[in-house]
Write an enzyme that holds these catalytic residues in place. Structure first.
Site, PDB file in Angstrom:
ATOM      1  N   ASP A   1      -7.909  48.153  51.508  1.00  0.00           N
ATOM      2  CA  ASP A   1      -7.437  48.552  50.171  1.00  0.00           C
ATOM      3  C   ASP A   1      -6.556  49.801  50.295  1.00  0.00           C
ATOM      4  O   ASP A   1      -6.639  50.542  51.290  1.00  0.00           O
ATOM      5  CB  ASP A   1      -8.678  48.811  49.289  1.00  0.00           C
ATOM      6  CG  ASP A   1      -8.353  48.840  47.808  1.00  0.00           C
ATOM      7  OD1 ASP A   1      -7.328  48.277  47.408  1.00  0.00           O
ATOM      8  OD2 ASP A   1      -9.159  49.419  47.038  1.00  0.00           O
TER       9      ASP A   1
ATOM     10  N   GLY B   1     -11.617  53.209  38.116  1.00  0.00           N
ATOM     11  CA  GLY B   1     -12.700  54.020  37.552  1.00  0.00           C
ATOM     12  C   GLY B   1     -13.132  53.477  36.194  1.00  0.00           C
ATOM     13  O   GLY B   1     -12.756  52.381  35.807  1.00  0.00           O
TER      14      GLY B   1
ATOM     15  N   THR C   1     -13.029  47.166  36.860  1.00  0.00           N
ATOM     16  CA  THR C   1     -14.269  47.606  36.212  1.00  0.00           C
ATOM     17  C   THR C   1     -14.031  47.968  34.747  1.00  0.00           C
ATOM     18  O   THR C   1     -13.153  48.777  34.451  1.00  0.00           O
ATOM     19  CB  THR C   1     -14.849  48.837  36.946  1.00  0.00           C
ATOM     20  OG1 THR C   1     -15.172  48.443  38.269  1.00  0.00           O
ATOM     21  CG2 THR C   1     -16.096  49.385  36.244  1.00  0.00           C
TER      22      THR C   1
ATOM     23  N   ASN D   1      -9.619  43.054  41.643  1.00  0.00           N
ATOM     24  CA  ASN D   1     -10.314  44.118  42.373  1.00  0.00           C
ATOM     25  C   ASN D   1     -11.443  44.744  41.555  1.00  0.00           C
ATOM     26  O   ASN D   1     -11.232  45.175  40.417  1.00  0.00           O
ATOM     27  CB  ASN D   1      -9.335  45.244  42.717  1.00  0.00           C
ATOM     28  CG  ASN D   1      -8.316  44.840  43.755  1.00  0.00           C
ATOM     29  OD1 ASN D   1      -8.332  43.721  44.251  1.00  0.00           O
ATOM     30  ND2 ASN D   1      -7.432  45.756  44.094  1.00  0.00           N
TER      31      ASN D   1
HETATM   32  P1  13P Z   1     -12.222  49.689  39.797  1.00  0.00           P
HETATM   33  O1  13P Z   1     -12.776  50.827  40.592  1.00  0.00           O
HETATM   34  O2  13P Z   1     -11.784  50.101  38.433  1.00  0.00           O
HETATM   35  O3  13P Z   1     -13.124  48.527  39.781  1.00  0.00           O
HETATM   36  O4  13P Z   1     -10.873  49.233  40.541  1.00  0.00           O
HETATM   37  C1  13P Z   1     -10.942  48.710  41.828  1.00  0.00           C
HETATM   38  C2  13P Z   1      -9.629  48.629  42.474  1.00  0.00           C
HETATM   39  O5  13P Z   1      -8.618  48.372  41.857  1.00  0.00           O
HETATM   40  C3  13P Z   1      -9.579  48.831  43.946  1.00  0.00           C
HETATM   41  O6  13P Z   1      -8.294  48.950  44.440  1.00  0.00           O
END
Ligand code: 13P
Length: 283
Positions: A82, A180, A210, A229
């Protein structure tokens, strides 16, 4: 052995318009829970790893752990790096046999990001891997990488040129989502996503999963988001899992029951997302 390339997982997802969850695993407990969840739900799965996690465990430990767990299941699973702004870390992962990397050049100028991304693409091609590209920073810091604000948008023509000419396989578009927890519901640029997909026919990647509602996920997936993600929700599930268990059983000293319970929490979380994203039963 079911470790596969990212296109083997995302091409059918993009074509049939379902999403494949890419979870930011942090250790063996999360990795095992996610892979077991995928096997039980017959879902494809992307295990992604932050640069911070790479530094914590080491490139080879993660690769070996992933390969050993993934080869025991029959669903397709792939290992992705990532947000990596450092070409050297990307090189190390590619040389160790990771399947794909997100080269995050969003802090660079357009020209420099283009140049470095194209170089990483060439490097990846030598090991049969592929590259996710990012041009405009997604808001929110992901494991130490990124900034609080979304980067300034570029003319869509520049994005399309970047997507078409760097040789990337998939793209993280700036559509108003953020890493986040959301403090307020994001205002999402569905139209821009649609224009990018129409112009490039490239699988898109949703960052900041998220906290989005099932309806938002499904609308984004229908428009061509193939990789979804999820990091913060997994971290929360993991930490809450330990906390709740230990608070409930403060004098039980049984590590395997403790980590087994957390692994089950991770599994349930993943299976909930497979359902929402439509990947359940696709493997
Ligand atoms: P979140 O932490 O909001 O789930 O996003 C994850 C992400 O995009 C990782 O690259």
């Amino acid at each position: 052995m079911t470790v596969v390339s990212l296109p083997e997982i995302l091409d059918p997802a993009f074509e049939q318009r379902y999403g494949v969850a890419a979870f930011n695993a942090v250790d063996d407990i999360t990795m095992d829970g996610l892979i077991k969840a995928a096997e039980e739900s017959r879902s494809p799965l992307i295990i992604q790893i932050s640069v911070k996690t790479v530094h914590f465990w080491g490139v080879d430990v993660i690769k070996d752990m992933f390969t050993d767990m993934a080869r025991r299941v029959s669903v397709p699973v792939t290992l992705h790096l990532d947000h990596c702004p450092d070409p050297e870390v990307a090189r190390q992962c590619l040389e160790a046999g990771w399947n794909s990397v997100l080269f995050d050049g969003s802090k660079l100028s357009y020209e420099e990001n283009f140049r470095q991304t194209a170089e990483i693409v060439k490097m990846a091609a030598q090991t049969g891997a592929c590259v996710e590209g990012e041009l405009v920073a997604v808001a929110g810091v992901e494991d130490g990488v990124g900034s609080d604000e979304e980067g300034a948008l570029l003319p869509i023509e520049d994005e399309i040129t970047f997507i078409r000419e760097t040789g990337i396989y998939c793209y993280a578009p700036p559509i108003g989502t953020a890493h986040g927890f959301y403090k307020a519901a994001p205002s999402i640029r569905y139209e821009r996503l649609q224009q990018l997909v129409e112009a490039t026919q490239m699988p898109m990647v949703l960052h900041g999963g998220t906290g989005l509602s099932p309806e938002v996920f499904q609308r984004l997936i229908a428009l061509g988001t193939a990789k979804v993600n999820i990091s913060t929700d997994l971290k929360k599930t993991y930490a809450d899992g330990f906390r709740t268990y230990l608070e409930e059983k403060p004098t039980e000293y049984n590590p395997l029951k403790l980590i087994g319970s957390v692994r089950d929490d991770v599994k349930r979380l993943a299976q909930g997302y497979f359902k929402i994203f439509g990947s359940e039963g696709k493997a």
